[in-house]
Design a protein around this motif. Structure first.
Motif, PDB file in Angstrom:
ATOM      1  N   GLN A   6       0.832  -1.202   0.000  1.00  0.00           N
ATOM      2  CA  GLN A   6       0.000   0.000   0.000  1.00  0.00           C
ATOM      3  C   GLN A   6       0.865   1.250   0.000  1.00  0.00           C
ATOM      4  O   GLN A   6       2.015   1.221   0.468  1.00  0.00           O
ATOM      5  N   PRO A   7       0.336   2.347  -0.505  1.00  0.00           N
ATOM      6  CA  PRO A   7       1.072   3.611  -0.434  1.00  0.00           C
ATOM      7  C   PRO A   7       1.481   3.917   1.008  1.00  0.00           C
ATOM      8  O   PRO A   7       0.701   3.715   1.943  1.00  0.00           O
ATOM      9  N   LYS A  21       5.272   5.140  -3.023  1.00  0.00           N
ATOM     10  CA  LYS A  21       4.230   5.884  -3.725  1.00  0.00           C
ATOM     11  C   LYS A  21       3.775   5.085  -4.941  1.00  0.00           C
ATOM     12  O   LYS A  21       4.534   4.264  -5.471  1.00  0.00           O
ATOM     13  N   PRO A  22       2.565   5.330  -5.422  1.00  0.00           N
ATOM     14  CA  PRO A  22       2.103   4.617  -6.625  1.00  0.00           C
ATOM     15  C   PRO A  22       3.060   4.772  -7.802  1.00  0.00           C
ATOM     16  O   PRO A  22       3.210   3.839  -8.592  1.00  0.00           O
ATOM     17  N   VAL A  56       2.683  -0.596  -6.059  1.00  0.00           N
ATOM     18  CA  VAL A  56       2.226   0.225  -4.931  1.00  0.00           C
ATOM     19  C   VAL A  56       0.805   0.667  -5.237  1.00  0.00           C
ATOM     20  O   VAL A  56       0.580   1.480  -6.135  1.00  0.00           O
ATOM     21  N   SER A  57      -0.134   0.130  -4.476  1.00  0.00           N
ATOM     22  CA  SER A  57      -1.530   0.397  -4.759  1.00  0.00           C
ATOM     23  C   SER A  57      -2.372   0.104  -3.527  1.00  0.00           C
ATOM     24  O   SER A  57      -2.059  -0.784  -2.741  1.00  0.00           O
ATOM     25  N   SER A  58      -3.456   0.879  -3.395  1.00  0.00           N
ATOM     26  CA  SER A  58      -4.391   0.630  -2.297  1.00  0.00           C
ATOM     27  C   SER A  58      -5.522  -0.273  -2.750  1.00  0.00           C
ATOM     28  O   SER A  58      -6.401  -0.608  -1.961  1.00  0.00           O
TER      29      SER A  58
END
Length: 120
Positions: A13-14, A86-87, A118-120
């Motif tokens: 996750q970020p 970060k994404p 990197v992702s939520s």
């Protein structure tokens, strides 16, 4: 036979962290500059960080103060500690031998890469 093998990629996750490993075989990392590069979809490969044999390091502006490159000579491995991800850090990450002793910005021998998302 000279070989570099990356590991440690994954989905995070970020704001999270990952540690990438670059394990060498067939030669001793101590005498070489080792760099980390990355390539995002649709973009050119870019340099992220490099570690020279004398211990000096450099970082791309986009990752400075977030990423740390370091070596473990006993394990013949170079690591990339990635914090506050970060994404836009999403990419395939590669390690490479940049040359004898000093960073050149160009990879001569490459690993196979490890995906970081990197992702939520």
């Amino acid at each position: 036979q000279l070989q570099l093998v990356e590991s440690g990629g994954g989905l995070v996750q970020p704001g999270g962290s990952l540690r990438l490993s670059c394990a060498a075989s067939g030669f001793t990392l101590d005498y070489y500059a080792i760099g980390w590069f990355r390539q995002a979809p649709g973009k050119e490969r870019e340099g992220v960080s490099c570690s020279s044999s004398d211990g000096s390091t450099n970082y791309a502006t986009s990752v400075k103060d977030r990423f740390i490159i370091f070596r473990d000579g006993a394990k013949n491995t170079v690591y990339l500690q990635m914090n506050t991800l970060k994404p836009e850090d999403t990419a395939v990450y590669y390690c490479a031998v940049e040359g004898r002793d000093y960073c050149s910005g160009k990879g001569l021998y490459w690993g196979q890469g490890t995906q970081v998302t990197v992702s939520s």
